[in-house]
Each structure stands twice: as structure tokens, then as C-alpha cells.
Design a protein around this motif. Structure first.
Motif, PDB file in Angstrom:
ATOM      1  N   ILE A 101      40.998  50.577  27.495  1.00  0.00           N
ATOM      2  CA  ILE A 101      41.541  49.966  28.712  1.00  0.00           C
ATOM      3  C   ILE A 101      42.345  48.720  28.373  1.00  0.00           C
ATOM      4  CG2 ILE A 101      40.864  48.711  30.815  1.00  0.00           C
ATOM      5  CD1 ILE A 101      38.624  50.865  31.131  1.00  0.00           C
ATOM      6  N   THR A 102      41.815  47.866  27.500  1.00  0.00           N
ATOM      7  CA  THR A 102      42.549  46.644  27.157  1.00  0.00           C
ATOM      8  C   THR A 102      43.838  46.960  26.395  1.00  0.00           C
ATOM      9  OG1 THR A 102      41.282  46.279  25.116  1.00  0.00           O
ATOM     10  CG2 THR A 102      40.480  45.203  27.103  1.00  0.00           C
ATOM     11  N   LEU A 103      43.809  47.962  25.510  1.00  0.00           N
ATOM     12  CA  LEU A 103      45.014  48.333  24.771  1.00  0.00           C
ATOM     13  C   LEU A 103      46.083  48.908  25.701  1.00  0.00           C
ATOM     14  CD1 LEU A 103      43.481  49.949  21.545  1.00  0.00           C
ATOM     15  CD2 LEU A 103      44.644  47.739  21.735  1.00  0.00           C
ATOM     16  N   ILE A 104      45.679  49.768  26.627  1.00  0.00           N
ATOM     17  CA  ILE A 104      46.630  50.376  27.559  1.00  0.00           C
ATOM     18  C   ILE A 104      47.211  49.313  28.486  1.00  0.00           C
ATOM     19  CG2 ILE A 104      46.919  52.043  29.451  1.00  0.00           C
ATOM     20  CD1 ILE A 104      46.636  53.343  26.677  1.00  0.00           C
ATOM     21  N   GLU A 105      46.384  48.402  28.936  1.00  0.00           N
ATOM     22  CA  GLU A 105      46.876  47.303  29.785  1.00  0.00           C
ATOM     23  C   GLU A 105      47.943  46.496  29.042  1.00  0.00           C
ATOM     24  OE1 GLU A 105      46.107  45.814  32.893  1.00  0.00           O
ATOM     25  OE2 GLU A 105      44.838  47.468  33.526  1.00  0.00           O
ATOM     26  N   ALA A 106      47.654  46.115  27.809  1.00  0.00           N
ATOM     27  CA  ALA A 106      48.603  45.314  27.035  1.00  0.00           C
ATOM     28  C   ALA A 106      49.901  46.082  26.793  1.00  0.00           C
ATOM     29  CB  ALA A 106      47.979  44.897  25.710  1.00  0.00           C
ATOM     30  N   ALA A 107      49.778  47.331  26.387  1.00  0.00           N
ATOM     31  CA  ALA A 107      50.968  48.146  26.126  1.00  0.00           C
ATOM     32  C   ALA A 107      51.750  48.387  27.416  1.00  0.00           C
ATOM     33  CB  ALA A 107      50.567  49.468  25.476  1.00  0.00           C
ATOM     34  N   GLY A 108      51.052  48.607  28.517  1.00  0.00           N
ATOM     35  CA  GLY A 108      51.710  48.846  29.800  1.00  0.00           C
ATOM     36  C   GLY A 108      52.548  47.662  30.250  1.00  0.00           C
ATOM     37  N   TRP A 109      51.985  46.464  30.122  1.00  0.00           N
ATOM     38  CA  TRP A 109      52.752  45.278  30.517  1.00  0.00           C
ATOM     39  C   TRP A 109      53.921  45.039  29.571  1.00  0.00           C
ATOM     40  CZ3 TRP A 109      52.993  43.890  35.150  1.00  0.00           C
ATOM     41  CH2 TRP A 109      51.896  44.051  35.994  1.00  0.00           C
ATOM     42  N   SER A 110      53.762  45.411  28.317  1.00  0.00           N
ATOM     43  CA  SER A 110      54.871  45.313  27.371  1.00  0.00           C
ATOM     44  C   SER A 110      56.014  46.231  27.802  1.00  0.00           C
ATOM     45  CB  SER A 110      54.370  45.692  25.968  1.00  0.00           C
ATOM     46  OG  SER A 110      55.432  45.760  25.069  1.00  0.00           O
ATOM     47  N   ILE A 111      55.679  47.458  28.182  1.00  0.00           N
ATOM     48  CA  ILE A 111      56.695  48.411  28.652  1.00  0.00           C
ATOM     49  C   ILE A 111      57.327  47.921  29.951  1.00  0.00           C
ATOM     50  CG2 ILE A 111      57.010  50.731  29.613  1.00  0.00           C
ATOM     51  CD1 ILE A 111      54.926  51.694  27.546  1.00  0.00           C
ATOM     52  N   ALA A 112      56.523  47.424  30.869  1.00  0.00           N
ATOM     53  CA  ALA A 112      57.052  46.935  32.147  1.00  0.00           C
ATOM     54  C   ALA A 112      58.045  45.797  31.924  1.00  0.00           C
ATOM     55  CB  ALA A 112      55.909  46.484  33.059  1.00  0.00           C
ATOM     56  N   GLN A 113      57.703  44.883  31.028  1.00  0.00           N
ATOM     57  CA  GLN A 113      58.617  43.766  30.734  1.00  0.00           C
ATOM     58  C   GLN A 113      59.913  44.260  30.105  1.00  0.00           C
ATOM     59  OE1 GLN A 113      58.391  40.660  31.750  1.00  0.00           O
ATOM     60  NE2 GLN A 113      56.459  41.149  32.735  1.00  0.00           N
ATOM     61  N   GLU A 114      59.790  45.228  29.202  1.00  0.00           N
ATOM     62  CA  GLU A 114      60.983  45.801  28.562  1.00  0.00           C
ATOM     63  C   GLU A 114      61.884  46.474  29.601  1.00  0.00           C
ATOM     64  OE1 GLU A 114      62.122  49.302  25.364  1.00  0.00           O
ATOM     65  OE2 GLU A 114      60.098  48.468  25.326  1.00  0.00           O
TER      66      GLU A 114
END
Length: 127
Positions: A101-114
Motif C-alpha cells: 500500500i505504501t509503495l503504490i501510494e508513493a508511486a501513484g503520487w509520482s505518476i500524478a505529479q508527472e
């Protein structure tokens, strides 16, 4: 990123993270990676639509892989612990989903920012 986009991203990212966490309940090492990829790919397609984009599954998978790689390289201990924890009965079924969950959250926000940055570059009149 507008407030509306931020709200939509929260819903998409949290849903994907919970789905990946559920997929990581299976106590077999390696199955979590598959669950993470499915959740990340679906999440990426949904996030692209929030920012006015329409990307195919292959492009989404590429972005998901890049985001997961980046997150794993930043947090290698968490990634290793997630898969190794599955070897410990019961405890692994609690640890692996939480880490996922923490990894997906971090990766998801990275994609959203990109995606937000790309939208800002290509559609400056809307921001």
C-alpha cells in the motif's frame, strides 16, 4: 494540479493501493508483484484521464513499471521485506499488504505529479 484533480487522484490512488494490498494477502512470494502491476496499470490509465489524457494499456504499463522501479530504488529495504515477509506465516500476511500500500501510494503520487506537469506544459491555457 487543481483541487478537483487532486480529489480525483486521491480516490484513484487509494483505491489502487487497497486493491494491491488485497492482492498481497496471498502468502506466496512473487504474487504481490503481479498484483502491484495490475493495480498500477489500471491506476495509471485512470490518472491519465483525470489530466485529460488517454493512454493505452502498454503506455500505462510502461509508466507503472518506471514508477515502481523508482519507488523500489528509493526504498529497497521495504521492497525486499515485502516479499520476504510472505515466508513468515500470518505475520507476512500483515506486513506485505501494508508495504505494498505504501509503495503504490508513493508511486501513484509520482505518476500524478508527472501527468500534471505534462498537462501544464502542453495545455498552459487551462491552468
Amino acid at each position: 494540479m487543481t483541487e478537483d484533480q487532486n480529489t480525483k487522484c486521491h480516490a484513484i490512488i487509494h483505491t489502487a493501493a487497497v486493491a494491491a494490498g488485497a492482492g498481497n494477502l496471498v502468502p506466496v512470494p512473487g504474487t504481490g508483484v503481479a498484483a502491484d502491476m495490475v493495480a498500477m496499470t489500471a491506476m495509471t490509465v485512470s490518472l491519465a484521464s483525470v489530466f485529460g489524457g488517454n493512454i493505452g494499456e502498454e503506455a500505462a504499463r510502461g509508466m507503472a513499471i518506471a514508477a515502481i522501479k523508482g519507488t523500489m530504488l528509493k526504498q529497497p529495504i521495504k521492497t525486499l521485506a515485502k516479499e520476504l515477509s510472505k515466508l513468515v506465516p500470518l505475520l507476512g500476511q500483515l506486513i506485505a499488504p501494508a508495504i505494498s500500500i505504501t509503495l503504490i501510494e508513493a508511486a501513484g503520487w509520482s505518476i500524478a505529479q508527472e501527468l500534471a506537469q505534462k498537462q501544464k506544459r502542453y495545455l498552459p491555457a487551462q491552468n
